[in-house]
Write a protein that holds these residues in place. Structure first.
Motif, PDB file in Angstrom:
ATOM      1  N   GLU A   2      11.311   2.290  -2.543  1.00  0.00           N
ATOM      2  CA  GLU A   2      12.048   1.613  -3.697  1.00  0.00           C
ATOM      3  C   GLU A   2      12.774   2.685  -4.465  1.00  0.00           C
ATOM      4  N   TYR A  32       5.241  -5.169  -8.418  1.00  0.00           N
ATOM      5  CA  TYR A  32       4.970  -3.639  -8.445  1.00  0.00           C
ATOM      6  C   TYR A  32       4.172  -3.656  -9.753  1.00  0.00           C
ATOM      7  N   MET A  34       4.299  -0.717 -12.364  1.00  0.00           N
ATOM      8  CA  MET A  34       5.391   0.047 -12.807  1.00  0.00           C
ATOM      9  C   MET A  34       4.847   0.970 -13.830  1.00  0.00           C
ATOM     10  N   ARG A  97       7.382   3.125  -9.263  1.00  0.00           N
ATOM     11  CA  ARG A  97       6.102   2.210  -9.032  1.00  0.00           C
ATOM     12  C   ARG A  97       5.021   3.313  -9.341  1.00  0.00           C
ATOM     13  N   ARG A 106       4.525   6.307  -6.953  1.00  0.00           N
ATOM     14  CA  ARG A 106       4.507   5.989  -5.571  1.00  0.00           C
ATOM     15  C   ARG A 106       5.592   6.651  -4.823  1.00  0.00           C
TER      16      ARG A 106
END
Length: 119
Positions: A2, A32, A34, A97, A106
């Motif tokens: 992302e 997600y 976050m 994320r 991530r």
């Protein structure tokens, strides 16, 4: 992967406030977990705050009572409201994320937004 676009940083005096924003490029943002992270010069990234949903948030000790994380899934955006900023808060702030419950980042880092706090 992302991608996120951070904004809202700037130069403020000690005690000042800023609201940082982070917008995702995909419409699956709502699923997600976050988090906001920051990286000061010469240091590694560190977790500032994370949000899974309104009932699942976490804050670093230095952020408790001064920073608030929130999200607007309709806008694919996560916010970090900062207050009582201190010179030691100077850093580039990034969103990403996050794994849950570990809050590890991530995805690759974006460009971030610079926060500079003057004494």
């Amino acid at each position: 992967q992302e991608r996120f676009v951070e904004s809202g940083g700037g130069l403020v005096q000690s005690g000042g406030s800023l609201r940082l924003s982070c917008t995702a490029t995909r419409n699956t943002f709502g699923i997600y977990t976050m988090a906001w992270y920051r990286q000061a010069p010469g240091k590694q990234h560190e977790l500032v705050a994370g949000i899974r949903d309104i009932e699942s948030t976490t804050y670093a000790d230095f952020a408790k009572g001064r920073f608030t994380i929130s999200r607007d899934n309709a806008k694919s955006t996560v916010y970090l409201r900062t207050s009582d900023l201190r010179p030691e808060d100077t850093a580039v702030y990034y969103c990403n994320r996050a794994s849950y419950p570990g809050w590890a980042p991530r995805d690759s880092w974006g460009q971030g937004t610079q926060v500079t706090v003057s004494p």
